[in-house]
Design a protein around this motif. Sequence first.
Motif, PDB file in Angstrom:
ATOM      1  N   LEU A 199       0.830  -1.206   0.000  1.00 45.71           N
ATOM      2  CA  LEU A 199       0.000   0.000   0.000  1.00 45.71           C
ATOM      3  C   LEU A 199       0.868   1.261   0.000  1.00 45.71           C
ATOM      4  O   LEU A 199       0.591   2.212  -0.733  1.00 45.71           O
ATOM      5  N   MET A 200       1.911   1.256   0.804  1.00 40.00           N
ATOM      6  CA  MET A 200       2.794   2.420   0.862  1.00 40.00           C
ATOM      7  C   MET A 200       3.541   2.614  -0.457  1.00 40.00           C
ATOM      8  O   MET A 200       3.806   3.751  -0.862  1.00 40.00           O
ATOM      9  N   ALA A 201       3.867   1.534  -1.149  1.00 36.82           N
ATOM     10  CA  ALA A 201       4.514   1.646  -2.458  1.00 36.82           C
ATOM     11  C   ALA A 201       3.574   2.329  -3.446  1.00 36.82           C
ATOM     12  O   ALA A 201       4.007   3.167  -4.257  1.00 36.82           O
ATOM     13  N   ALA A 202       2.286   2.006  -3.384  1.00 37.17           N
ATOM     14  CA  ALA A 202       1.306   2.656  -4.257  1.00 37.17           C
ATOM     15  C   ALA A 202       1.171   4.137  -3.907  1.00 37.17           C
ATOM     16  O   ALA A 202       1.090   4.990  -4.803  1.00 37.17           O
ATOM     17  N   VAL A 203       1.161   4.460  -2.616  1.00 38.08           N
ATOM     18  CA  VAL A 203       1.096   5.862  -2.187  1.00 38.08           C
ATOM     19  C   VAL A 203       2.334   6.613  -2.679  1.00 38.08           C
ATOM     20  O   VAL A 203       2.229   7.729  -3.212  1.00 38.08           O
ATOM     21  N   ASP A 204       3.496   6.006  -2.521  1.00 37.46           N
ATOM     22  CA  ASP A 204       4.728   6.651  -2.982  1.00 37.46           C
ATOM     23  C   ASP A 204       4.684   6.923  -4.480  1.00 37.46           C
ATOM     24  O   ASP A 204       5.103   7.983  -4.937  1.00 37.46           O
ATOM     25  N   ALA A 205       4.154   5.983  -5.263  1.00 42.22           N
ATOM     26  CA  ALA A 205       4.044   6.169  -6.711  1.00 42.22           C
ATOM     27  C   ALA A 205       3.086   7.310  -7.042  1.00 42.22           C
ATOM     28  O   ALA A 205       3.380   8.152  -7.900  1.00 42.22           O
ATOM     29  N   ALA A 206       1.944   7.347  -6.356  1.00 37.44           N
ATOM     30  CA  ALA A 206       0.969   8.417  -6.608  1.00 37.44           C
ATOM     31  C   ALA A 206       1.549   9.784  -6.259  1.00 37.44           C
ATOM     32  O   ALA A 206       1.323  10.765  -6.970  1.00 37.44           O
ATOM     33  N   MET A 207       2.303   9.860  -5.183  1.00 37.50           N
ATOM     34  CA  MET A 207       2.876  11.142  -4.781  1.00 37.50           C
ATOM     35  C   MET A 207       4.077  11.526  -5.649  1.00 37.50           C
ATOM     36  O   MET A 207       4.366  12.710  -5.817  1.00 37.50           O
ATOM     37  N   ALA A 208       4.740  10.545  -6.238  1.00 37.94           N
ATOM     38  CA  ALA A 208       5.887  10.831  -7.104  1.00 37.94           C
ATOM     39  C   ALA A 208       5.475  11.622  -8.342  1.00 37.94           C
ATOM     40  O   ALA A 208       6.275  12.363  -8.901  1.00 37.94           O
ATOM     41  N   VAL A 209       4.223  11.485  -8.767  1.00 37.44           N
ATOM     42  CA  VAL A 209       3.766  12.196  -9.965  1.00 37.44           C
ATOM     43  C   VAL A 209       3.092  13.523  -9.635  1.00 37.44           C
ATOM     44  O   VAL A 209       2.651  14.231 -10.539  1.00 37.44           O
ATOM     45  N   TRP A 210       3.013  13.896  -8.354  1.00 31.52           N
ATOM     46  CA  TRP A 210       2.337  15.128  -7.945  1.00 31.52           C
ATOM     47  C   TRP A 210       2.875  16.345  -8.703  1.00 31.52           C
ATOM     48  O   TRP A 210       2.101  17.126  -9.260  1.00 31.52           O
ATOM     49  N   SER A 211       4.197  16.531  -8.726  1.00 31.09           N
ATOM     50  CA  SER A 211       4.744  17.738  -9.352  1.00 31.09           C
ATOM     51  C   SER A 211       4.455  17.764 -10.852  1.00 31.09           C
ATOM     52  O   SER A 211       4.224  18.830 -11.417  1.00 31.09           O
TER      53      SER A 211
END
Length: 70
Positions: free
Chosen positions: A43-55
């Motif tokens: 789950l945290m890996a998915a969150v990290d991926a989603a936040m990686a594309v924020w910028s």
Amino acid sequence: VLIFAGVPSRYTGVDLTALAFFYITVMDGLALQARDGASRKALMAAVDAAMAVWSMLTRPRAASTDTPAD
């Protein structure tokens, strides 16, 4: 269409409706995965991926002159 009051000017030109829909979809998916027993690490890996594309997703886009296909 969503109306966002008091949006910082750095988000001018950002499709906030699409951005909100994307992250709501991610959250819904996380909830389903958690319900079905996904590990915290997954789950945290998915969150990290989603936040990686924020910028990238919050970068203002130039107005498109293309007509979207239906």
